[in-house]
Design a protein around this motif. Structure first.
Motif, PDB file in Angstrom:
ATOM      1  N   LYS A  82     -15.406   7.849  12.463  1.00 11.89           N
ATOM      2  CA  LYS A  82     -16.822   7.674  12.836  1.00 11.89           C
ATOM      3  C   LYS A  82     -17.627   8.866  12.304  1.00 11.89           C
ATOM      4  O   LYS A  82     -17.261   9.426  11.276  1.00 11.89           O
ATOM      5  CB  LYS A  82     -16.954   7.499  14.350  1.00 11.89           C
ATOM      6  CG  LYS A  82     -15.996   6.417  14.882  1.00 11.89           C
ATOM      7  CD  LYS A  82     -16.298   5.965  16.262  1.00 11.89           C
ATOM      8  CE  LYS A  82     -15.280   4.904  16.650  1.00 11.89           C
ATOM      9  NZ  LYS A  82     -15.566   4.278  17.922  1.00 11.89           N
ATOM     10  N   LEU A 113      -6.394   0.280  14.835  1.00 15.07           N
ATOM     11  CA  LEU A 113      -7.560   0.979  14.292  1.00 15.07           C
ATOM     12  C   LEU A 113      -7.936   2.008  15.361  1.00 15.07           C
ATOM     13  O   LEU A 113      -8.276   1.636  16.490  1.00 15.07           O
ATOM     14  CB  LEU A 113      -8.701  -0.009  14.018  1.00 15.07           C
ATOM     15  CG  LEU A 113      -9.977   0.562  13.402  1.00 15.07           C
ATOM     16  CD1 LEU A 113      -9.700   1.298  12.097  1.00 15.07           C
ATOM     17  CD2 LEU A 113     -10.993  -0.565  13.132  1.00 15.07           C
ATOM     18  N   ILE A 114      -7.865   3.266  14.977  1.00 15.84           N
ATOM     19  CA  ILE A 114      -7.872   4.347  15.960  1.00 15.84           C
ATOM     20  C   ILE A 114      -9.131   5.196  15.811  1.00 15.84           C
ATOM     21  O   ILE A 114      -9.361   5.770  14.738  1.00 15.84           O
ATOM     22  CB  ILE A 114      -6.631   5.276  15.744  1.00 15.84           C
ATOM     23  CG1 ILE A 114      -5.360   4.465  15.451  1.00 15.84           C
ATOM     24  CG2 ILE A 114      -6.455   6.211  16.933  1.00 15.84           C
ATOM     25  CD1 ILE A 114      -4.941   3.505  16.525  1.00 15.84           C
ATOM     26  N   GLY A 115      -9.914   5.292  16.855  1.00 16.07           N
ATOM     27  CA  GLY A 115     -11.121   6.123  16.810  1.00 16.07           C
ATOM     28  C   GLY A 115     -10.814   7.538  17.267  1.00 16.07           C
ATOM     29  O   GLY A 115     -10.265   8.349  16.528  1.00 16.07           O
ATOM     30  N   GLY A 116     -11.146   7.833  18.529  1.00 11.06           N
ATOM     31  CA  GLY A 116     -11.032   9.202  19.057  1.00 11.06           C
ATOM     32  C   GLY A 116      -9.700   9.874  18.764  1.00 11.06           C
ATOM     33  O   GLY A 116      -9.667  11.046  18.355  1.00 11.06           O
ATOM     34  N   GLY A 172      -9.286   0.123  20.152  1.00 10.29           N
ATOM     35  CA  GLY A 172      -9.987   0.327  21.428  1.00 10.29           C
ATOM     36  C   GLY A 172      -9.128   1.160  22.353  1.00 10.29           C
ATOM     37  O   GLY A 172      -8.218   0.648  22.994  1.00 10.29           O
ATOM     38  N   SER A 173      -9.401   2.489  22.359  1.00  2.72           N
ATOM     39  CA  SER A 173      -8.693   3.425  23.248  1.00  2.72           C
ATOM     40  C   SER A 173      -7.181   3.406  23.053  1.00  2.72           C
ATOM     41  O   SER A 173      -6.423   3.520  24.017  1.00  2.72           O
ATOM     42  CB  SER A 173      -9.063   3.169  24.714  1.00  2.72           C
ATOM     43  OG  SER A 173     -10.454   3.388  24.905  1.00  2.72           O
ATOM     44  N   VAL A 174      -6.736   3.255  21.788  1.00  6.47           N
ATOM     45  CA  VAL A 174      -5.300   3.398  21.517  1.00  6.47           C
ATOM     46  C   VAL A 174      -4.958   4.888  21.554  1.00  6.47           C
ATOM     47  O   VAL A 174      -5.670   5.723  20.978  1.00  6.47           O
ATOM     48  CB  VAL A 174      -4.910   2.815  20.138  1.00  6.47           C
ATOM     49  CG1 VAL A 174      -3.414   3.004  19.885  1.00  6.47           C
ATOM     50  CG2 VAL A 174      -5.281   1.339  20.052  1.00  6.47           C
ATOM     51  N   GLU A 192     -11.171  -5.590  18.225  1.00  5.31           N
ATOM     52  CA  GLU A 192     -11.616  -4.436  19.000  1.00  5.31           C
ATOM     53  C   GLU A 192     -12.557  -4.896  20.111  1.00  5.31           C
ATOM     54  O   GLU A 192     -13.762  -5.077  19.872  1.00  5.31           O
ATOM     55  CB  GLU A 192     -12.356  -3.444  18.095  1.00  5.31           C
ATOM     56  CG  GLU A 192     -11.509  -2.850  16.998  1.00  5.31           C
ATOM     57  CD  GLU A 192     -11.999  -1.484  16.569  1.00  5.31           C
ATOM     58  OE1 GLU A 192     -11.201  -0.550  16.578  1.00  5.31           O
ATOM     59  OE2 GLU A 192     -13.202  -1.349  16.259  1.00  5.31           O
ATOM     60  N   GLU A 236     -20.017  -1.039  16.372  1.00  4.22           N
ATOM     61  CA  GLU A 236     -21.166  -0.115  16.381  1.00  4.22           C
ATOM     62  C   GLU A 236     -22.173  -0.494  15.295  1.00  4.22           C
ATOM     63  O   GLU A 236     -23.376  -0.329  15.466  1.00  4.22           O
ATOM     64  CB  GLU A 236     -20.660   1.334  16.229  1.00  4.22           C
ATOM     65  CG  GLU A 236     -20.006   1.808  17.526  1.00  4.22           C
ATOM     66  CD  GLU A 236     -18.887   2.811  17.361  1.00  4.22           C
ATOM     67  OE1 GLU A 236     -18.790   3.442  16.291  1.00  4.22           O
ATOM     68  OE2 GLU A 236     -18.092   2.965  18.315  1.00  4.22           O
ATOM     69  N   HIS A 285     -17.776  -3.228  12.087  1.00  4.81           N
ATOM     70  CA  HIS A 285     -17.428  -2.508  13.325  1.00  4.81           C
ATOM     71  C   HIS A 285     -18.489  -2.819  14.387  1.00  4.81           C
ATOM     72  O   HIS A 285     -19.664  -2.980  14.062  1.00  4.81           O
ATOM     73  CB  HIS A 285     -17.354  -1.006  13.053  1.00  4.81           C
ATOM     74  CG  HIS A 285     -16.796  -0.254  14.222  1.00  4.81           C
ATOM     75  ND1 HIS A 285     -17.561   0.085  15.306  1.00  4.81           N
ATOM     76  CD2 HIS A 285     -15.539   0.183  14.491  1.00  4.81           C
ATOM     77  CE1 HIS A 285     -16.789   0.707  16.196  1.00  4.81           C
ATOM     78  NE2 HIS A 285     -15.562   0.787  15.720  1.00  4.81           N
ATOM     79  N   ALA A 343     -13.520  -1.720  25.251  1.00  5.97           N
ATOM     80  CA  ALA A 343     -12.381  -0.807  25.171  1.00  5.97           C
ATOM     81  C   ALA A 343     -12.623   0.330  24.182  1.00  5.97           C
ATOM     82  O   ALA A 343     -11.819   1.258  24.101  1.00  5.97           O
ATOM     83  CB  ALA A 343     -11.134  -1.581  24.755  1.00  5.97           C
ATOM     84  N   ILE A 344     -13.725   0.258  23.432  1.00  4.86           N
ATOM     85  CA  ILE A 344     -13.951   1.250  22.381  1.00  4.86           C
ATOM     86  C   ILE A 344     -14.543   2.524  22.965  1.00  4.86           C
ATOM     87  O   ILE A 344     -15.628   2.506  23.549  1.00  4.86           O
ATOM     88  CB  ILE A 344     -14.877   0.684  21.283  1.00  4.86           C
ATOM     89  CG1 ILE A 344     -14.198  -0.490  20.582  1.00  4.86           C
ATOM     90  CG2 ILE A 344     -15.258   1.770  20.297  1.00  4.86           C
ATOM     91  CD1 ILE A 344     -15.053  -1.161  19.535  1.00  4.86           C
ATOM     92  N   GLY A 345     -13.807   3.613  22.818  1.00  7.30           N
ATOM     93  CA  GLY A 345     -14.312   4.922  23.249  1.00  7.30           C
ATOM     94  C   GLY A 345     -14.445   5.062  24.752  1.00  7.30           C
ATOM     95  O   GLY A 345     -15.036   6.022  25.247  1.00  7.30           O
ATOM     96  N   ASN A 397     -10.341   5.810  12.265  1.00  3.11           N
ATOM     97  CA  ASN A 397     -11.782   5.643  12.045  1.00  3.11           C
ATOM     98  C   ASN A 397     -12.445   6.890  12.617  1.00  3.11           C
ATOM     99  O   ASN A 397     -12.608   7.003  13.828  1.00  3.11           O
ATOM    100  CB  ASN A 397     -12.262   4.374  12.776  1.00  3.11           C
ATOM    101  CG  ASN A 397     -13.778   4.249  12.763  1.00  3.11           C
ATOM    102  OD1 ASN A 397     -14.463   4.954  12.024  1.00  3.11           O
ATOM    103  ND2 ASN A 397     -14.298   3.353  13.592  1.00  3.11           N
TER     104      ASN A 397
END
Ligand code: PGA
Length: 248
Positions: free
Chosen positions: A11, A227-230, A207-209, A164, A95, A93, A168-170, A9
């Motif tokens: 973003k 589901l991977i953000g950063g 969430g912070s994976v 998520e 957000e 999501h 834990a997200i970001g 993701n």
């Protein structure tokens, strides 16, 4: 048998130049044996579609309209996403829920539009830190799930759920594998009570994976990927996470 899925993701990150090197690195690594997707900002769909053509990496978006078409300035329909080769779309999501006031009914309507357009919705659920501390995690997630249970009843294997936890997200603070597994098991039980074939619903953790915690998270029996953000913005990190999923 549920396959593992690792979905990035992005973003609101990226540029034509950065996307190009990131996607080329992912395609060159040719991940196989688990499903991989990248959910990119709308303006980059055409670029990503072109760069991913012929690869095993699927394309996705991060939101879609709950309407099919019409006078909805600024909205993007699921049908439009399909035209640009999307296979997935994230809906609900945290957000979007917190910053754009999207409630459970809107999330369910978006998921339904996505299904109608032939997309797989990745429906996100999760509790805030305050809700967890007040022991409301199951109550909150239960209601979020109930809103899409009727869709899951019809399309269990064509909808992906993503747990998520908002805290834990970001934040760099992932849920522990045991915490995540506990919620995933609860989600399957809750859906089972609603008459859903819960064993065939793919359920991701987000969430912070990172590459160094992915393996333990993905080893849990009810976690089917992430589901991977950063970490999806760096090829090496994302591919490290894909590797962790591949080994299950
Ligand atoms: P994160 O984001 O991996 O940066 O914590 C996950 C998400 O928001 O989907």
């Amino acid at each position: 048998m549920r396959r593992q899925l690792v979905a990035g993701n992005w973003k609101m990150h990226g540029s034509l130049e950065a996307n190009s090197s990131l996607l080329q690195a992912l395609v060159a690594a040719a991940p196989a044996a688990c499903d991989v997707a990248v959910c990119v900002p709308f303006p980059y769909l055409a670029q990503a579609q072109q760069l991913l053509a012929g690869s095993s990496i699927a394309l996705g978006a991060q939101d879609c309209s709950m309407h099919e078409q019409g006078a909805f300035t600024g909205e993007v329909s699921a049908g439009m996403l399909r035209e640009f080769g999307c296979g997935y779309v994230i809906v609900g999501h945290s957000e979007r829920r917190s910053l754009h006031g999207e409630g459970d009914a809107a999330v369910a309507a978006k998921a339904e539009r996505a299904l109608a357009a032939g997309l797989i919705p990745i429906v996100c659920v999760g509790e805030t830190l305050q809700q967890r501390e007040q022991e409301q995690t199951e109550a909150v997630i239960g209601l979020q799930l109930d809103a899409v249970a009727h869709l899951l009843g019809r399309h269990a294997a064509r909808i992906v759920l993503a747990y998520e936890p908002v805290w834990a997200i970001g934040t760099g603070r992932s849920a522990s594998a045991a915490q995540a597994q506990q919620v995933h098991a609860f989600m399957r039980a809750r859906l089972g009570h609603r008459g859903v074939d819960a064993g065939s619903v793919p359920m991701l953790y987000g969430g912070s994976v990172k590459p160094d915690n992915a393996r333990e998270l993905f080893a849990q029996p009810d976690i089917d990927g992430g589901l991977i953000g950063g970490a999806s913005l760096k090829a090496a990190d994302f591919l490290g996470i894909v590797d962790a999923a591949r080994s299950h």
